[in-house]
Design a protein around this motif. Structure first.
Motif, PDB file in Angstrom:
ATOM      1  N   PRO A 164      -6.566 -10.750   2.639  1.00  0.00           N
ATOM      2  CA  PRO A 164      -5.262 -10.515   2.000  1.00  0.00           C
ATOM      3  C   PRO A 164      -5.350 -10.468   0.488  1.00  0.00           C
ATOM      4  O   PRO A 164      -4.665  -9.664  -0.151  1.00  0.00           O
ATOM      5  N   GLU A 165      -6.185 -11.320  -0.109  1.00  0.00           N
ATOM      6  CA  GLU A 165      -6.323 -11.304  -1.571  1.00  0.00           C
ATOM      7  C   GLU A 165      -6.864  -9.964  -2.050  1.00  0.00           C
ATOM      8  O   GLU A 165      -6.393  -9.406  -3.049  1.00  0.00           O
ATOM      9  N   LYS A 166      -7.853  -9.431  -1.335  1.00  0.00           N
ATOM     10  CA  LYS A 166      -8.400  -8.128  -1.715  1.00  0.00           C
ATOM     11  C   LYS A 166      -7.368  -7.027  -1.513  1.00  0.00           C
ATOM     12  O   LYS A 166      -7.266  -6.106  -2.332  1.00  0.00           O
ATOM     13  N   ALA A 167      -6.608  -7.114  -0.435  1.00  0.00           N
ATOM     14  CA  ALA A 167      -5.598  -6.082  -0.167  1.00  0.00           C
ATOM     15  C   ALA A 167      -4.568  -6.023  -1.284  1.00  0.00           C
ATOM     16  O   ALA A 167      -4.179  -4.927  -1.729  1.00  0.00           O
ATOM     17  N   VAL A 168      -4.126  -7.180  -1.757  1.00  0.00           N
ATOM     18  CA  VAL A 168      -3.184  -7.198  -2.889  1.00  0.00           C
ATOM     19  C   VAL A 168      -3.827  -6.571  -4.117  1.00  0.00           C
ATOM     20  O   VAL A 168      -3.187  -5.799  -4.839  1.00  0.00           O
ATOM     21  N   GLY A 169      -5.100  -6.886  -4.347  1.00  0.00           N
ATOM     22  CA  GLY A 169      -5.799  -6.295  -5.491  1.00  0.00           C
ATOM     23  C   GLY A 169      -5.886  -4.782  -5.396  1.00  0.00           C
ATOM     24  O   GLY A 169      -5.725  -4.073  -6.403  1.00  0.00           O
ATOM     25  N   TYR A 170      -6.142  -4.248  -4.181  1.00  0.00           N
ATOM     26  CA  TYR A 170      -6.182  -2.804  -4.008  1.00  0.00           C
ATOM     27  C   TYR A 170      -4.859  -2.169  -4.438  1.00  0.00           C
ATOM     28  O   TYR A 170      -4.839  -1.136  -5.132  1.00  0.00           O
ATOM     29  N   MET A 171      -3.768  -2.781  -4.018  1.00  0.00           N
ATOM     30  CA  MET A 171      -2.454  -2.196  -4.302  1.00  0.00           C
ATOM     31  C   MET A 171      -2.110  -2.277  -5.774  1.00  0.00           C
ATOM     32  O   MET A 171      -1.529  -1.352  -6.355  1.00  0.00           O
ATOM     33  N   ILE A 172      -2.472  -3.382  -6.403  1.00  0.00           N
ATOM     34  CA  ILE A 172      -2.237  -3.499  -7.852  1.00  0.00           C
ATOM     35  C   ILE A 172      -3.057  -2.458  -8.592  1.00  0.00           C
ATOM     36  O   ILE A 172      -2.579  -1.829  -9.560  1.00  0.00           O
ATOM     37  N   ASN A 173      -4.288  -2.236  -8.153  1.00  0.00           N
ATOM     38  CA  ASN A 173      -5.132  -1.211  -8.791  1.00  0.00           C
ATOM     39  C   ASN A 173      -4.512   0.170  -8.697  1.00  0.00           C
ATOM     40  O   ASN A 173      -4.742   1.026  -9.561  1.00  0.00           O
ATOM     41  N   CYS A 174      -3.755   0.405  -7.633  1.00  0.00           N
ATOM     42  CA  CYS A 174      -3.136   1.715  -7.437  1.00  0.00           C
ATOM     43  C   CYS A 174      -1.747   1.807  -8.098  1.00  0.00           C
ATOM     44  O   CYS A 174      -1.070   2.824  -7.954  1.00  0.00           O
ATOM     45  N   GLY A 175      -1.329   0.765  -8.767  1.00  0.00           N
ATOM     46  CA  GLY A 175      -0.096   0.847  -9.547  1.00  0.00           C
ATOM     47  C   GLY A 175       1.137   0.291  -8.883  1.00  0.00           C
ATOM     48  O   GLY A 175       2.243   0.427  -9.430  1.00  0.00           O
ATOM     49  N   TYR A 176       1.001  -0.355  -7.729  1.00  0.00           N
ATOM     50  CA  TYR A 176       2.169  -0.917  -7.067  1.00  0.00           C
ATOM     51  C   TYR A 176       2.547  -2.237  -7.715  1.00  0.00           C
ATOM     52  O   TYR A 176       1.674  -3.035  -8.056  1.00  0.00           O
ATOM     53  N   SER A 177       3.840  -2.470  -7.819  1.00  0.00           N
ATOM     54  CA  SER A 177       4.323  -3.654  -8.542  1.00  0.00           C
ATOM     55  C   SER A 177       4.066  -4.911  -7.720  1.00  0.00           C
ATOM     56  O   SER A 177       3.925  -4.848  -6.509  1.00  0.00           O
TER      57      SER A 177
ATOM     58  N   HIS B 179       7.837   1.309  -8.202  1.00  0.00           N
ATOM     59  CA  HIS B 179       8.794   0.201  -8.241  1.00  0.00           C
ATOM     60  C   HIS B 179       8.985  -0.466  -6.884  1.00  0.00           C
ATOM     61  O   HIS B 179       9.543  -1.555  -6.790  1.00  0.00           O
ATOM     62  N   ILE B 180       8.549   0.191  -5.816  1.00  0.00           N
ATOM     63  CA  ILE B 180       8.727  -0.380  -4.479  1.00  0.00           C
ATOM     64  C   ILE B 180       7.813  -1.587  -4.332  1.00  0.00           C
ATOM     65  O   ILE B 180       6.622  -1.512  -4.628  1.00  0.00           O
ATOM     66  N   PRO B 181       8.322  -2.715  -3.867  1.00  0.00           N
ATOM     67  CA  PRO B 181       7.467  -3.911  -3.712  1.00  0.00           C
ATOM     68  C   PRO B 181       6.284  -3.635  -2.797  1.00  0.00           C
ATOM     69  O   PRO B 181       6.418  -2.928  -1.783  1.00  0.00           O
ATOM     70  N   LYS B 182       5.151  -4.170  -3.149  1.00  0.00           N
ATOM     71  CA  LYS B 182       3.942  -3.903  -2.382  1.00  0.00           C
ATOM     72  C   LYS B 182       4.027  -4.438  -0.962  1.00  0.00           C
ATOM     73  O   LYS B 182       3.350  -3.945  -0.058  1.00  0.00           O
ATOM     74  N   GLU B 183       4.886  -5.459  -0.732  1.00  0.00           N
ATOM     75  CA  GLU B 183       5.030  -6.000   0.622  1.00  0.00           C
ATOM     76  C   GLU B 183       5.646  -4.982   1.579  1.00  0.00           C
ATOM     77  O   GLU B 183       5.545  -5.128   2.796  1.00  0.00           O
ATOM     78  N   TYR B 184       6.318  -3.943   1.028  1.00  0.00           N
ATOM     79  CA  TYR B 184       6.978  -2.944   1.860  1.00  0.00           C
ATOM     80  C   TYR B 184       5.990  -1.940   2.462  1.00  0.00           C
ATOM     81  O   TYR B 184       6.295  -1.294   3.457  1.00  0.00           O
ATOM     82  N   PHE B 185       4.837  -1.785   1.841  1.00  0.00           N
ATOM     83  CA  PHE B 185       3.952  -0.671   2.181  1.00  0.00           C
ATOM     84  C   PHE B 185       3.021  -0.980   3.347  1.00  0.00           C
ATOM     85  O   PHE B 185       2.495  -2.095   3.487  1.00  0.00           O
ATOM     86  N   VAL B 186       2.803   0.041   4.165  1.00  0.00           N
ATOM     87  CA  VAL B 186       1.764   0.044   5.192  1.00  0.00           C
ATOM     88  C   VAL B 186       0.978   1.339   5.000  1.00  0.00           C
ATOM     89  O   VAL B 186       1.541   2.433   5.112  1.00  0.00           O
ATOM     90  N   PHE B 187      -0.281   1.224   4.687  1.00  0.00           N
ATOM     91  CA  PHE B 187      -1.112   2.390   4.365  1.00  0.00           C
ATOM     92  C   PHE B 187      -2.016   2.736   5.537  1.00  0.00           C
ATOM     93  O   PHE B 187      -2.693   1.866   6.105  1.00  0.00           O
TER      94      PHE B 187
END
Length: 308
Positions: free
Chosen positions: A295-308, A140-148
């Motif tokens: 950035p477009e790919k990075a968002v796709g990575y996070m969506i693939n991992c289940g981040y909202s 549920h944490i917004p993907k903009e919050y994450f730094v991996f």
């Protein structure tokens, strides 16, 4: 149905055309249609006679690639079975002077009974139950919050391509060195904006290098929670976790999308493996490969991992 045209009349049609008489006038003289005259002229052009021999009669459109071109492709793949379709296309153009489409190359490989197969085994499948549990707790944490954060390495073996062409039913084998050569480490931070921090250095990552990188490169880019870049997901190397926890997280619950970024970087390096002429060029190549993480790919990575 019009009567068949005799061989004598066919000879006269050819003679009339050689005298410069237009096709329409020849058709009127012969009492036939224009298309019949064109067929007779084409037969004479191909065979030198007035009829096609049974073994000479063309059937369908001729192939774009002749036998010599096909032998050239077979030789290319025998020497380097990991060539991409567009690379085969470029080599045909440069070496054989043949300009063909990617689909033509693909159909030719199918006719040669060649299939694209894995050269090496893929990674172990992740545990979907643990993945679903992780998503339920933190998805549920917004993907903009994450730094991996994580780490990876590049050496001479990294650039070796993992798929190649070979006969159906036979393993794909390519001669390659087993020496890894000089090792370079990659230490990046992935966000929805792409890689916001990146360090490339010779050797392996140790605790001191990792802490120094966090304090000097990453920390100035972080923000308090809640907010963008406020949740840091550490890498799962032994520097931070014991071996058993590392095995469970890396092999069974791969929720860190930076692994997908590493896949993109190494795929870029495999495609451009021939651009590295000297070992000292490798850091520059790794940096160029890192730019492919958009950035477009990075968002796709996070969506693939289940981040909202």
């Amino acid at each position: 149905m019009p009567p068949p045209i005799s061989d004598d009349l066919r000879q006269r049609i050819i003679a009339w055309r050689e005298e410069g008489i237009p096709v329409k006038s020849i058709a009127e003289l012969a009492g036939c249609k224009d298309r019949v005259v064109y067929k007779i002229l084409a037969t004479h052009r191909d065979t030198g006679g007035v009829r096609y021999p049974p073994s000479f009669r063309p059937r369908g459109r001729p192939r774009t690639l002749d036998n010599h071109d096909i032998d050239y492709i077979s030789g290319l793949l025998a020497a380097n079975p990991t060539l991409y379709l567009d690379e085969i296309q470029e080599k045909l153009a440069s070496a054989r002077g043949v300009d063909v489409s990617i689909s033509t190359v693909s159909r030719t490989l199918n006719r040669l009974a060649l299939s694209n197969k894995q050269v090496s085994k893929v990674a172990v499948e992740r545990n979907e139950v643990l993945r679903a549990t992780w998503v339920a707790a933190y998805g549920h944490i917004p993907k903009e919050y994450f730094v991996f954060l994580d780490e990876s390495s590049v050496d001479d073996v990294t650039g070796q391509r993992q798929k190649g062409w070979s006969q159906i039913g036979r393993a794909c084998v390519r001669r390659a060195t087993f020496l890894r050569g000089q090792r370079y480490s990659i230490l990046p931070a992935l966000t929805v904006d792409g890689l916001i921090a990146l360090d490339i250095f010779e050797g392996s990552v140790n605790k001191e290098k990792f802490i120094h990188w966090i304090s000097t490169e990453l920390a100035p880019l972080l923000n308090p929670y809640p907010g963008p870049r406020s949740v840091v997901v550490l890498d799962n190397c032994a520097i931070h976790h014991d071996a058993e926890i590392r095995r469970i997280i890396v092999d069974e619950c791969d929720m860190n999308p930076i692994e997908q970024a590493f896949h993109t970087i190494k795929s870029w390096l495999r495609r451009n493996e021939n651009r590295v002429a000297r070992p000292e060029q490798r850091p520059w190549m790794i940096h160029q490969a890192s730019l492919s993480v958009t950035p477009e790919k990075a968002v796709g990575y996070m969506i693939n991992c289940g981040y909202s």
